[in-house]
Scaffold this motif. Structure first.
Motif, PDB file in Angstrom:
ATOM      1  N   TYR A 318       0.861  -1.180   0.000  1.00  0.00           N
ATOM      2  CA  TYR A 318       0.000   0.000   0.000  1.00  0.00           C
ATOM      3  C   TYR A 318       0.903   1.238   0.000  1.00  0.00           C
ATOM      4  N   ASP A 319       0.757   2.138   0.973  1.00  0.00           N
ATOM      5  CA  ASP A 319       1.666   3.283   1.036  1.00  0.00           C
ATOM      6  C   ASP A 319       2.658   3.125   2.176  1.00  0.00           C
ATOM      7  N   ARG A 320       2.951   1.874   2.562  1.00  0.00           N
ATOM      8  CA  ARG A 320       3.883   1.600   3.648  1.00  0.00           C
ATOM      9  C   ARG A 320       5.178   1.018   3.102  1.00  0.00           C
ATOM     10  N   ARG A 321       6.279   1.314   3.754  1.00  0.00           N
ATOM     11  CA  ARG A 321       7.569   0.719   3.426  1.00  0.00           C
ATOM     12  C   ARG A 321       8.020  -0.119   4.630  1.00  0.00           C
ATOM     13  N   ILE A 322       8.090  -1.422   4.423  1.00  0.00           N
ATOM     14  CA  ILE A 322       8.559  -2.347   5.464  1.00  0.00           C
ATOM     15  C   ILE A 322      10.021  -2.659   5.190  1.00  0.00           C
ATOM     16  N   GLN A 323      10.865  -2.514   6.207  1.00  0.00           N
ATOM     17  CA  GLN A 323      12.299  -2.747   6.046  1.00  0.00           C
ATOM     18  C   GLN A 323      12.808  -3.624   7.189  1.00  0.00           C
ATOM     19  N   MET A 324      13.676  -4.566   6.840  1.00  0.00           N
ATOM     20  CA  MET A 324      14.238  -5.481   7.828  1.00  0.00           C
ATOM     21  C   MET A 324      15.741  -5.583   7.652  1.00  0.00           C
ATOM     22  N   LEU A 325      16.463  -5.414   8.753  1.00  0.00           N
ATOM     23  CA  LEU A 325      17.906  -5.596   8.798  1.00  0.00           C
ATOM     24  C   LEU A 325      18.229  -6.801   9.662  1.00  0.00           C
ATOM     25  N   GLY A 326      19.216  -7.589   9.245  1.00  0.00           N
ATOM     26  CA  GLY A 326      19.654  -8.693  10.077  1.00  0.00           C
ATOM     27  C   GLY A 326      18.703  -9.864  10.038  1.00  0.00           C
ATOM     28  N   THR A 327      18.468 -10.477  11.195  1.00  0.00           N
ATOM     29  CA  THR A 327      17.679 -11.696  11.265  1.00  0.00           C
ATOM     30  C   THR A 327      16.626 -11.621  12.363  1.00  0.00           C
ATOM     31  N   VAL A 360      20.616  -8.406  16.809  1.00  0.00           N
ATOM     32  CA  VAL A 360      20.867  -9.135  15.567  1.00  0.00           C
ATOM     33  C   VAL A 360      19.907  -8.747  14.455  1.00  0.00           C
ATOM     34  N   GLY A 361      18.892  -7.929  14.787  1.00  0.00           N
ATOM     35  CA  GLY A 361      17.951  -7.546  13.754  1.00  0.00           C
ATOM     36  C   GLY A 361      17.138  -6.334  14.145  1.00  0.00           C
ATOM     37  N   ALA A 362      16.559  -5.690  13.144  1.00  0.00           N
ATOM     38  CA  ALA A 362      15.681  -4.545  13.363  1.00  0.00           C
ATOM     39  C   ALA A 362      14.680  -4.493  12.223  1.00  0.00           C
ATOM     40  N   LEU A 363      13.430  -4.189  12.564  1.00  0.00           N
ATOM     41  CA  LEU A 363      12.376  -4.084  11.561  1.00  0.00           C
ATOM     42  C   LEU A 363      11.597  -2.803  11.779  1.00  0.00           C
ATOM     43  N   SER A 364      11.246  -2.153  10.683  1.00  0.00           N
ATOM     44  CA  SER A 364      10.453  -0.926  10.795  1.00  0.00           C
ATOM     45  C   SER A 364       9.391  -0.883   9.715  1.00  0.00           C
ATOM     46  N   ILE A 365       8.337  -0.126  10.000  1.00  0.00           N
ATOM     47  CA  ILE A 365       7.333   0.211   9.004  1.00  0.00           C
ATOM     48  C   ILE A 365       7.260   1.730   8.945  1.00  0.00           C
ATOM     49  N   ASP A 366       7.634   2.271   7.799  1.00  0.00           N
ATOM     50  CA  ASP A 366       7.640   3.718   7.568  1.00  0.00           C
ATOM     51  C   ASP A 366       8.586   4.462   8.507  1.00  0.00           C
ATOM     52  N   ARG A 367       9.762   3.886   8.755  1.00  0.00           N
ATOM     53  CA  ARG A 367      10.819   4.572   9.495  1.00  0.00           C
ATOM     54  C   ARG A 367      12.152   4.407   8.741  1.00  0.00           C
ATOM     55  N   PRO A 368      12.217   4.854   7.488  1.00  0.00           N
ATOM     56  CA  PRO A 368      13.422   4.595   6.687  1.00  0.00           C
ATOM     57  C   PRO A 368      14.686   5.231   7.246  1.00  0.00           C
ATOM     58  N   ARG A 369      14.562   6.388   7.874  1.00  0.00           N
ATOM     59  CA  ARG A 369      15.757   7.021   8.426  1.00  0.00           C
ATOM     60  C   ARG A 369      16.215   6.340   9.714  1.00  0.00           C
ATOM     61  N   ASP A 370      15.263   5.835  10.478  1.00  0.00           N
ATOM     62  CA  ASP A 370      15.623   5.196  11.738  1.00  0.00           C
ATOM     63  C   ASP A 370      16.241   3.820  11.539  1.00  0.00           C
ATOM     64  N   ILE A 371      15.674   3.024  10.642  1.00  0.00           N
ATOM     65  CA  ILE A 371      16.090   1.629  10.521  1.00  0.00           C
ATOM     66  C   ILE A 371      17.561   1.505  10.151  1.00  0.00           C
ATOM     67  N   MET A 372      18.053   2.369   9.286  1.00  0.00           N
ATOM     68  CA  MET A 372      19.433   2.237   8.837  1.00  0.00           C
ATOM     69  C   MET A 372      20.446   2.618   9.907  1.00  0.00           C
ATOM     70  N   LYS A 373      19.984   3.232  10.982  1.00  0.00           N
ATOM     71  CA  LYS A 373      20.880   3.561  12.092  1.00  0.00           C
ATOM     72  C   LYS A 373      21.380   2.302  12.801  1.00  0.00           C
ATOM     73  N   PHE A 374      20.701   1.189  12.574  1.00  0.00           N
ATOM     74  CA  PHE A 374      21.056  -0.041  13.286  1.00  0.00           C
ATOM     75  C   PHE A 374      21.948  -0.972  12.467  1.00  0.00           C
ATOM     76  N   ARG A 375      22.244  -0.603  11.239  1.00  0.00           N
ATOM     77  CA  ARG A 375      23.023  -1.500  10.376  1.00  0.00           C
ATOM     78  C   ARG A 375      24.401  -1.792  10.957  1.00  0.00           C
ATOM     79  N   ARG A 376      25.112  -0.763  11.365  1.00  0.00           N
ATOM     80  CA  ARG A 376      26.448  -0.964  11.910  1.00  0.00           C
ATOM     81  C   ARG A 376      26.397  -1.703  13.234  1.00  0.00           C
ATOM     82  N   ARG A 377      25.404  -1.410  14.056  1.00  0.00           N
ATOM     83  CA  ARG A 377      25.281  -2.115  15.332  1.00  0.00           C
ATOM     84  C   ARG A 377      25.078  -3.614  15.107  1.00  0.00           C
TER      85      ARG A 377
END
Length: 399
Positions: A318-327, A360-377
Motif C-alpha cells: 500500500y503506502d507503507r515501506r517495510i524494512q528489515m535488517l539482520g535476522t 541481531v535484527g531490526a524491523l520498521s514500518i515507515d521509518r526509513p531514516r531510523d532503521i538504517m541507524k542499526f546496520r552498523r550495530r
C-alpha cells in the motif's frame, strides 16, 4: 584465465562487474537461462504491477555495455545442465564450456505447488514473464486468489487493492511472515492487510485447486470452502535452482538442495557460489549483490574487502515501506514503538531482535531514516542494552 558465471541474475551481474573492477583481464562468460538481460527483480512485485507502469523491466545493462565496457561474452537462453568439476567443464545441453574458475549464481525457483503444472491460470512470481501474467490479470480485473502471505503474496495483494480490486490471501500460518519477522511484526502486517480491505484467511490450508478443461477455476480450502479464481498466485516460497548439479560433486544440503560453501563461498575446487542458490541464502537483493561480488573476487584470487553480510530486505505494501535488517532468529523481540492505530495502522512500527546479549535484527514500518541507524550495530554484534536505549531515545518509550 577464463571466468564463467552461470546465472544472469543480480549476483551473476555483480560477479562479472567485480571481477573487472578488481583487474581481471582474462575472458569472462556470463550464461543465463532466461532470454532477458539481467534485470531488477524486486520491482516486479511492486511498481511493475501498478496500472500506470510502462510494463518494462529495469535492465541493469544493455548489450553494448556488456560488450564495450565489461568485455563480457553474454549467452542468454542457455540453461546449465551439468558440471564436471575434475574436467572444469560446464554442460549446456548438447554444448559445453570450459572454465578456469566458475561462479554459480543460478538463484532460486518457485516451490512446486501440487497440481499446478497441469493447469492454465496458476502463476508464481519470480521472473519477468511471471510478472507479466499477473499484471495482465490485474488489468483485466480477473478474480485472483493468492496462496501465501509472505512478501511476494502480500505485494500482489497490495497491487490489487491499489487498483481497488478484491483479493483473497490464504495463509496456512496463524500470522504473515512469522518465520521472517516474528509474531509481533506479523500481527502488525496482518492488521495492515485487513485495514486495506484484503480478505486474509490465516491458519487456513489449501486442499486442492479446482479446474475445468485444464484451466483453474478456484481454490478449495481445508475447511471445504471453494474460492472462485481466474488466476491463482502460488507465493509459497522458493527452492535453490540446483537440480542440474546432482552428481557433480558440489555438496547440496539434504533439506533444501542449496549449495553448501565455506566462509569464502567456495563450493568445490575451482567453484564458488553466491545468492539464492546457497543453502544459507538470505533471499534479498543486497545479499545477492554482495555475495556475487565476493565470490568473483575469491575466484580470481582477490580479497573481497567490501563484503557486507548484513541481510536487508524491503517490501512496499500500500503506502507503507517495510524494512528489515539482520535476522529475526532471536531469543527476544522488543517492540520499541507499536505503530499507530485506526487508518494509520502499523505506521511507525519499530522492533529490535536479540540473540544472547547482542542486537541481531531490526524491523520498521515507515521509518526509513531510523532503521538504517542499526546496520552498523548489527554488523558489529552490538550490545543489546545500548541498541534498545538508542532506539527508545529516538522514537519514544518501548511498548
Amino acid at each position: 584465465m577464463r571466468l564463467v558465471v552461470v546465472g544472469a541474475s543480480l549476483a551473476g551481474l555483480r560477479a562479472v562487474e567485480a571481477a573487472r573492477r578488481a583487474g581481471h583481464t582474462g575472458e569472462i562468460v556470463l550464461v543465463g537461462a532466461e532470454e532477458h538481460l539481467p534485470y531488477d527483480r524486486p520491482p516486479l512485485s511492486k511498481a511493475y504491477l501498478d496500472a500506470d507502469s510502462d510494463g518494462e523491466a529495469t535492465v541493469f545493462r544493455d548489450e553494448a555495455s556488456f560488450r564495450d565496457e565489461l568485455d563480457v561474452d553474454v549467452r542468454l537462453g542457455v540453461a546449465a545442465t551439468g558440471l564436471d568439476i575434475e574436467g572444469r567443464t560446464l554442460h549446456l545441453g548438447e554444448d559445453s564450456l570450459d572454465y578456469d574458475a566458475l561462479v554459480i549464481a543460478t538463484g532460486a525457483s518457485p516451490r512446486p505447488f501440487p497440481g499446478a503444472d497441469e493447469l492454465v491460470g496458476v502463476a508464481a512470481l519470480r521472473s519477468l514473464d511471471d510478472a507479466r501474467t499477473i499484471r495482465t490479470a490485474l488489468d483485466q480485473q480477473q478474480r485472483i486468489v493468492v496462496i501465501g502471505a509472505g512478501l511476494i503474496g502480500s505485494e500482489v495483494a497490495a497491487a490489487a487493492r491499489k487498483r481497488d480490486l478484491p483479493i483473497t490471501v490464504v495463509e496456512a500460518a496463524d500470522l504473515p511472515l512469522t518465520r521472517s519477522i516474528g509474531p509481533d511484526a506479523g500481527l502488525a502486517c496482518a492488521e495492515l492487510h485487513r485495514a486495506m480491505g484484503v480478505d486474509l484467511r490465516l491458519g487456513t490450508g489449501v486442499d486442492a485447486l479446482e479446474s475445468e478443461d485444464g484451466r483453474v477455476t478456484g481454490v478449495r480450502l481445508s475447511d471445504g470452502q471453494v474460492l472462485p479464481a481466474d488466476l491463482v498466485v502460488a507465493a509459497t516460497g522458493v527452492l535453490p535452482s540446483t537440480a542440474w548439479l546432482a552428481g557433480s560433486g558440489v555438496t547440496l544440503h539434504e533439506r533444501d538442495g542449496g549449495i553448501v560453501t565455506d566462509a569464502a563461498l567456495k563450493a568445490a575446487d575451482g567453484v564458488w557460489a553466491a545468492g539464492d542458490v546457497l543453502h544459507t541464502r538470505l533471499e534479498n537483493w543486497t545479499a545477492a549483490a554482495s555475495q556475487g561480488a565476493a565470490a568473483a573476487k575469491h575466484a580470481i584470487g582477490e580479497d573481497p574487502t567490501d563484503w557486507d553480510d548484513v541481510a536487508f530486505f524491503w517490501s512496499d505494501w500500500y503506502d507503507r515501506r517495510i524494512q528489515m535488517l539482520g535476522t529475526a532468529d532471536a531469543d527476544e523481540v522488543r517492540v520499541i514503538h507499536p505503530g499507530d492505530t485506526g487508518d494509520d495502522v502499523a505506521r511507525g512500527f519499530l522492533a529490535l531482535y536479540r540473540r544472547g546479549d547482542h542486537v541481531v535484527g531490526a524491523l520498521s514500518i515507515d521509518r526509513p531514516r531510523d532503521i538504517m541507524k542499526f546496520r552498523r550495530r548489527i554488523a558489529d554484534a552490538g550490545a543489546w542494552d545500548e541498541a534498545v536505549a538508542f532506539a527508545v531515545e529516538r522514537v519514544g518509550l518501548a511498548s
